[in-house]
Design a protein around this motif. Structure first.
Motif, PDB file in Angstrom:
ATOM      1  N   GLU A  43      35.804 -78.077  51.329  1.00 38.32           N
ATOM      2  CA  GLU A  43      36.521 -77.346  52.352  1.00 38.32           C
ATOM      3  C   GLU A  43      35.793 -76.069  52.738  1.00 38.32           C
ATOM      4  OE1 GLU A  43      40.389 -76.123  51.033  1.00 38.32           O
ATOM      5  OE2 GLU A  43      39.607 -74.880  49.417  1.00 38.32           O
ATOM      6  N   PHE A  44      36.017 -75.666  53.963  1.00 36.17           N
ATOM      7  CA  PHE A  44      35.442 -74.438  54.500  1.00 36.17           C
ATOM      8  C   PHE A  44      36.088 -73.233  53.838  1.00 36.17           C
ATOM      9  CE2 PHE A  44      33.907 -71.398  57.451  1.00 36.17           C
ATOM     10  CZ  PHE A  44      34.979 -70.605  57.821  1.00 36.17           C
ATOM     11  N   VAL A  45      35.269 -72.217  53.543  1.00 33.04           N
ATOM     12  CA  VAL A  45      35.777 -70.972  52.959  1.00 33.04           C
ATOM     13  C   VAL A  45      35.574 -69.803  53.919  1.00 33.04           C
ATOM     14  CG1 VAL A  45      35.544 -69.319  51.070  1.00 33.04           C
ATOM     15  CG2 VAL A  45      35.363 -71.784  50.604  1.00 33.04           C
ATOM     16  N   ALA A  46      34.338 -69.594  54.335  1.00 28.16           N
ATOM     17  CA  ALA A  46      34.043 -68.443  55.184  1.00 28.16           C
ATOM     18  C   ALA A  46      32.709 -68.663  55.883  1.00 28.16           C
ATOM     19  CB  ALA A  46      34.006 -67.159  54.363  1.00 28.16           C
ATOM     20  N   THR A  47      32.541 -67.967  57.003  1.00 31.47           N
ATOM     21  CA  THR A  47      31.283 -68.022  57.727  1.00 31.47           C
ATOM     22  C   THR A  47      31.002 -66.674  58.364  1.00 31.47           C
ATOM     23  OG1 THR A  47      30.024 -69.210  59.420  1.00 31.47           O
ATOM     24  CG2 THR A  47      32.346 -68.834  59.881  1.00 31.47           C
ATOM     25  N   ILE A  48      29.741 -66.419  58.634  1.00 29.33           N
ATOM     26  CA  ILE A  48      29.345 -65.188  59.284  1.00 29.33           C
ATOM     27  C   ILE A  48      28.176 -65.482  60.210  1.00 29.33           C
ATOM     28  CG2 ILE A  48      27.763 -64.484  57.436  1.00 29.33           C
ATOM     29  CD1 ILE A  48      28.853 -61.582  57.893  1.00 29.33           C
ATOM     30  N   ASN A  49      28.222 -64.906  61.402  1.00 31.81           N
ATOM     31  CA  ASN A  49      27.176 -65.187  62.363  1.00 31.81           C
ATOM     32  C   ASN A  49      25.896 -64.435  62.008  1.00 31.81           C
ATOM     33  OD1 ASN A  49      28.340 -62.703  63.015  1.00 31.81           O
ATOM     34  ND2 ASN A  49      27.797 -62.893  65.163  1.00 31.81           N
ATOM     35  N   ARG A  50      24.869 -64.682  62.770  1.00 33.14           N
ATOM     36  CA  ARG A  50      23.554 -64.156  62.433  1.00 33.14           C
ATOM     37  C   ARG A  50      23.525 -62.632  62.408  1.00 33.14           C
ATOM     38  NH1 ARG A  50      17.951 -65.578  65.673  1.00 33.14           N
ATOM     39  NH2 ARG A  50      16.564 -64.351  64.375  1.00 33.14           N
ATOM     40  N   SER A  51      24.210 -61.999  63.342  1.00 28.38           N
ATOM     41  CA  SER A  51      24.194 -60.530  63.392  1.00 28.38           C
ATOM     42  C   SER A  51      25.154 -59.913  62.384  1.00 28.38           C
ATOM     43  CB  SER A  51      24.537 -60.048  64.796  1.00 28.38           C
ATOM     44  OG  SER A  51      25.825 -60.501  65.167  1.00 28.38           O
ATOM     45  N   GLY A  52      26.016 -60.714  61.821  1.00 31.79           N
ATOM     46  CA  GLY A  52      26.904 -60.228  60.781  1.00 31.79           C
ATOM     47  C   GLY A  52      28.156 -59.528  61.263  1.00 31.79           C
ATOM     48  N   ASP A  53      28.441 -59.606  62.546  1.00 33.32           N
ATOM     49  CA  ASP A  53      29.600 -58.884  63.069  1.00 33.32           C
ATOM     50  C   ASP A  53      30.781 -59.790  63.351  1.00 33.32           C
ATOM     51  OD1 ASP A  53      28.465 -58.547  66.563  1.00 33.32           O
ATOM     52  OD2 ASP A  53      28.523 -60.245  65.184  1.00 33.32           O
ATOM     53  N   ARG A  54      30.663 -61.049  62.999  1.00 36.31           N
ATOM     54  CA  ARG A  54      31.769 -61.967  63.242  1.00 36.31           C
ATOM     55  C   ARG A  54      32.027 -62.840  62.013  1.00 36.31           C
ATOM     56  NH1 ARG A  54      31.350 -65.352  68.555  1.00 36.31           N
ATOM     57  NH2 ARG A  54      33.482 -65.808  67.905  1.00 36.31           N
ATOM     58  N   PRO A  55      32.673 -62.272  61.005  1.00 39.10           N
ATOM     59  CA  PRO A  55      33.088 -63.101  59.871  1.00 39.10           C
ATOM     60  C   PRO A  55      34.348 -63.883  60.220  1.00 39.10           C
ATOM     61  CG  PRO A  55      33.809 -60.858  59.533  1.00 39.10           C
ATOM     62  CD  PRO A  55      33.033 -60.866  60.816  1.00 39.10           C
ATOM     63  N   TYR A  56      34.504 -65.005  59.573  1.00 35.62           N
ATOM     64  CA  TYR A  56      35.695 -65.824  59.796  1.00 35.62           C
ATOM     65  C   TYR A  56      36.035 -66.498  58.480  1.00 35.62           C
ATOM     66  CZ  TYR A  56      38.928 -69.119  61.884  1.00 35.62           C
ATOM     67  OH  TYR A  56      40.053 -69.825  62.204  1.00 35.62           O
TER      68      TYR A  56
END
Length: 121
Positions: A43-56
């Protein structure tokens, strides 16, 4: 080709904390953490985009886990606080060849080997 190496797993008491790290070789991408408990689907836990300003985050970890990254070191972290026995799983980091947030397993191109987290009650 991107290689991912996780570290930081272990055994912790319920309510405790652990910090997972994932060191990536090669170019920086959107990064994510997934987990798989015994007998369950990954299952998915967390993700963060390349610039690091959009965690989910997945709802199950929101408010307790924090994903961050250090692009200078090509490393992504997962700070896990207030751990519960149901957080016990193998945690795996992954890299997606995109600059967008990626919440779906199929979006990821590269996977690490995983690190075990055990939360004792």
């Amino acid at each position: 080709q991107v290689q991912l190496v996780e570290s930081g797993g272990g055994l912790v008491q319920a309510g405790g904390s652990l910090r997972l790290s994932c060191a990536a070789s090669g170019r920086s991408y959107t990064m994510g953490w997934f987990r798989q408990a015994p007998g369950k689907e990954r299952e998915f836990v967390a993700t963060i985009n390349r610039s690091g300003d959009r965690p989910y985050y997945a709802d199950s970890v929101k408010g307790r886990f924090t994903i961050s990254r250090d692009n200078a070191k090509n490393t992504v972290f997962l700070q896990m606080n207030s751990l519960k026995p149901e957080d016990t799983a193998v945690y795996t980091c992954a890299a997606a060849v995109t600059n967008l947030v990626a919440k779906i397993e199929a979006q990821y191109n590269y996977w690490g080997q995983g690190t075990q987290v055990i939360v004792a009650s």
